[in-house]
Design a protein around this motif. Structure first.
Motif, short mmCIF file in Angstrom:
data_model
loop_
_atom_site.label_atom_id
_atom_site.label_comp_id
_atom_site.label_asym_id
_atom_site.label_seq_id
_atom_site.Cartn_x
_atom_site.Cartn_y
_atom_site.Cartn_z
N ASP A 316 -2.98 -12.06 -7.21
CA ASP A 316 -3.88 -11.07 -6.62
C ASP A 316 -3.15 -10.10 -5.71
N LYS A 317 -2.67 -10.56 -4.56
CA LYS A 317 -2.12 -9.70 -3.52
C LYS A 317 -0.60 -9.60 -3.68
N ALA A 318 -0.15 -8.45 -4.16
CA ALA A 318 1.25 -8.31 -4.54
C ALA A 318 2.16 -8.05 -3.34
N MET A 319 2.06 -6.88 -2.73
CA MET A 319 3.03 -6.49 -1.71
C MET A 319 2.32 -5.74 -0.59
N LEU A 320 2.30 -6.32 0.59
CA LEU A 320 1.70 -5.74 1.78
C LEU A 320 2.81 -5.21 2.68
N THR A 347 -1.42 -7.79 -12.14
CA THR A 347 -1.75 -8.15 -10.76
C THR A 347 -2.90 -7.27 -10.27
N ASN A 348 -3.46 -7.59 -9.11
CA ASN A 348 -4.73 -6.97 -8.74
C ASN A 348 -4.61 -5.83 -7.73
N GLN A 349 -3.88 -6.03 -6.63
CA GLN A 349 -3.89 -5.04 -5.55
C GLN A 349 -2.58 -5.11 -4.76
N ARG A 350 -2.38 -4.10 -3.87
CA ARG A 350 -1.24 -4.02 -2.97
C ARG A 350 0.08 -3.89 -3.73
N ALA A 376 -1.60 2.16 -2.05
CA ALA A 376 -2.50 2.70 -1.03
C ALA A 376 -1.68 3.10 0.19
N SER A 377 -1.89 4.31 0.69
CA SER A 377 -1.24 4.79 1.90
C SER A 377 -2.28 4.91 3.01
N THR A 378 -2.04 4.18 4.10
CA THR A 378 -3.02 4.12 5.19
C THR A 378 -2.35 4.25 6.55
N GLU A 379 -3.16 4.51 7.57
CA GLU A 379 -2.75 4.45 8.97
C GLU A 379 -1.47 5.25 9.26
N GLY A 380 -1.47 6.50 8.83
CA GLY A 380 -0.37 7.39 9.17
C GLY A 380 0.89 7.18 8.36
N ALA A 381 0.85 6.34 7.35
CA ALA A 381 2.03 6.12 6.52
C ALA A 381 2.34 7.37 5.70
N GLY A 382 3.57 7.46 5.24
CA GLY A 382 3.98 8.51 4.32
C GLY A 382 4.65 7.87 3.12
N VAL A 383 4.03 7.99 1.94
CA VAL A 383 4.51 7.29 0.75
C VAL A 383 4.82 8.31 -0.35
N LEU A 384 6.04 8.25 -0.87
CA LEU A 384 6.42 9.05 -2.03
C LEU A 384 6.32 8.17 -3.27
N VAL A 385 5.42 8.52 -4.18
CA VAL A 385 5.19 7.79 -5.43
C VAL A 385 5.82 8.63 -6.54
N HIS A 398 -3.99 5.90 -3.97
CA HIS A 398 -5.03 6.57 -3.19
C HIS A 398 -4.71 6.52 -1.71
N LEU A 399 -5.54 7.22 -0.93
CA LEU A 399 -5.41 7.31 0.52
C LEU A 399 -6.46 6.44 1.19
N GLY A 400 -6.04 5.67 2.20
CA GLY A 400 -6.96 4.76 2.88
C GLY A 400 -7.22 3.54 2.03
N GLU A 401 -7.69 2.49 2.70
CA GLU A 401 -8.04 1.27 1.97
C GLU A 401 -8.87 0.39 2.89
N GLY A 402 -10.04 -0.05 2.43
CA GLY A 402 -10.91 -0.84 3.28
C GLY A 402 -11.27 -0.06 4.53
N SER A 403 -11.07 -0.68 5.69
CA SER A 403 -11.35 -0.03 6.96
C SER A 403 -10.16 0.76 7.50
N SER A 404 -9.05 0.78 6.79
CA SER A 404 -7.85 1.49 7.23
C SER A 404 -7.97 2.97 6.91
N SER A 405 -7.60 3.81 7.86
CA SER A 405 -7.68 5.26 7.67
C SER A 405 -6.60 5.73 6.71
N ALA A 406 -6.77 6.94 6.23
CA ALA A 406 -5.85 7.50 5.24
C ALA A 406 -4.50 7.81 5.84
N GLY A 407 -3.46 7.56 5.06
CA GLY A 407 -2.13 8.05 5.36
C GLY A 407 -1.85 9.27 4.52
N SER A 408 -0.58 9.53 4.26
CA SER A 408 -0.16 10.62 3.39
C SER A 408 0.48 10.04 2.14
#
Length: 458
Positions: A316-320, A347-350, A376-385, A398-408
């Protein structure tokens, strides 16, 4: 035109791509006004290119700046960061943003942009002016190492559009060498040339990987265990052919310089690999399946980490990356991780789920039949995909996840088949290290043949 704000880390990283600047002396009435400008084409691809500009004030202090130049071959700025950039015809105007307008004597501001070109010539501008005062002289081209004075440099197009930053090559896959963030901060060598210790039990494994003495530890056979085994600094943990760690995981805690390669993890009852308060870690060519919590979790101010060529399935939970929304005080400025050539099979998420880290680099991974979401990019993160292959993934990023705010999140040159389009936004700091980018359409076959334990000679 579209402008974007990128974190000012580009200034710190610009030394990786911009050679020593050439002074452009101002010709003007006021002797106390002058500038130094370095303009470079950091990356180029058919129809587009990325540019870096560093402006240094060599006159009296200024509280704001405007830099102008003209393109000579029809180039057009399409996106910018760390400056507000507009264009009228061939004339380009860049003005400071709120945090980089004040320049003391010899202080610098850097900004970057993406643009379009005609695929035949991309000459370097020479007619820069700061605050209306002309700068004349030469500009240095770090791509070729040459200097042009009032001329132009023609560069061949490349096949990819990498982020501004260190050199990127294409089509030369390296399945065994270390690439990415774990090369930074002094590099990652693990146990180096220390003597090899072979272990066949959980107690022997726990003893061998403890402390800070440099060791190479080989896992032989199946080691059954529970909970987490703590790993100290200066360790290389290698799985022999056919070996497995079943029921437990490795906890890299308050450590540095650790390599975990060629291991098979199954049925862990906590995390398979947990990294916290640790730096310079390389997690490479492991196979992970059927665990309880995270397969590879990285958190609590950890930094300079590469996660490469791992195979994950039936999980389920791959990489946090970053464990909590309220841990900014520890995590901001850290959690810089490279994820490349990993195989996420059903796998499912993360893949990963990111908080705070910037830039986090996710490139050339293969995502197949993912259940919930990819990145998922959250809480002010900057992710190059970049350059990934998504197959059967409804929500690739995508941006944000659950209750976490969007990153870039910036996505470029990905291959999507039977998948959604993904969500992007914001800007990401530059990548400081060189890397080889495989064509996204080839990533599936490359990763399938190379990822997981047992695919390398050790």
């Amino acid at each position: 035109m579209l402008t974007r704000r990128r974190r000012f880390a580009l200034l710190a990283a610009s030394s990786a791509v911009v050679l020593a600047g050439t002074i452009l002396t101002a010709t003007q009435a006021q002797a106390a006004t002058g500038c130094r400008v370095t303009y470079s084409v950091a990356s180029q691809w058919p129809g587009g290119f990325g540019g870096n500009v560093t402006l240094t004030n060599i006159g009296d202090p200024v509280t704001s700046w405007t830099l102008t130049w003209s393109f000579g071959a029809g180039q057009t700025v399409t996106q910018a960061w760390n400056a507000n950039v507009t264009q009228s015809g061939s004339n380009v105007t860049a003005t400071n943003v709120g945090y980089n307008g004040s320049l003391a004597t010899n202080a610098s501001a850097s900004f970057g942009f993406n643009g379009s070109w005609n695929n035949s010539s991309n000459p370097v501008p020479t007619n820069f002016a700061m605050n209306g005062v002309a700068c004349t002289g030469s500009t240095t081209n770090p791509t070729t190492g040459g200097t042009t004075t009032g001329g132009s440099t023609t560069r061949p197009p490349t096949s990819a559009a990498p982020t501004t930053g260190a050199p990127v090559t294409t089509g030369s896959t390296n399945t065994t060498g270390l690439v990415g963030w774990a090369t930074q901060g002094g590099g990652t060598t693990g146990g180096g040339s220390a003597a090899v210790t072979t272990v066949t039990s959980s107690s022997a494994l726990s003893s061998a990987v403890s402390g800070t003495t440099a060791r190479i530890v080989r896992v032989s056979g199946t080691i059954s265990c529970s909970g987490m085994i703590t790993v100290g600094s200066n360790k290389t943990i290698i799985g022999n052919s056919g070996s497995a760690i079943v029921g437990c995981g490795l906890n890299v805690s308050n450590a540095s310089n650790v390599i975990i390669r060629n291991n098979t993890f199954r049925n862990w009852n906590d995390d398979a690999i947990n990294v916290q308060y640790s730096t310079r870690v390389w997690i490479d060519h492991n196979t992970l399946s059927n665990g309880y919590d995270g397969a590879i979790d990285i958190k609590r101010a950890s930094d300079y980490i590469t996660v490469s060529w791992n195979l994950l399935f039936s999980h389920d939970k791959a990489m946090l990356l970053g464990h909590s929304d309220d841990n900014a005080s520890e995590d901001q400025g850290h959690l810089r991780v490279t994820y490349h050539h990993n195989y996420f099979n059903g796998t499912n998420q993360r893949h990963p789920r990111v908080r705070f880290g910037n830039p986090v680099h996710v490139y050339n991974n293969y995502y197949y039949n993912i259940g919930s979401y990819g990145v998922a990019s959250t809480e002010g993160a900057g992710v190059l995909v970049e350059g990934n292959y998504f197959e059967g993934v409804d929500d690739p990023y995508h941006l944000g996840e659950g209750s976490s705010s969007a990153g870039s999140l910036v996505a470029r040159n990905n291959y999507l088949t039977g998948s959604g389009s993904g969500q992007t936004g914001g800007s990401v700091a530059s990548i400081p290290y060189p890397y080889s980018l495989d064509a996204a359409s080839s990533v599936k076959s490359i990763v399938q043949s190379g990822a997981g334990a047992g695919r390398i000679s050790l």
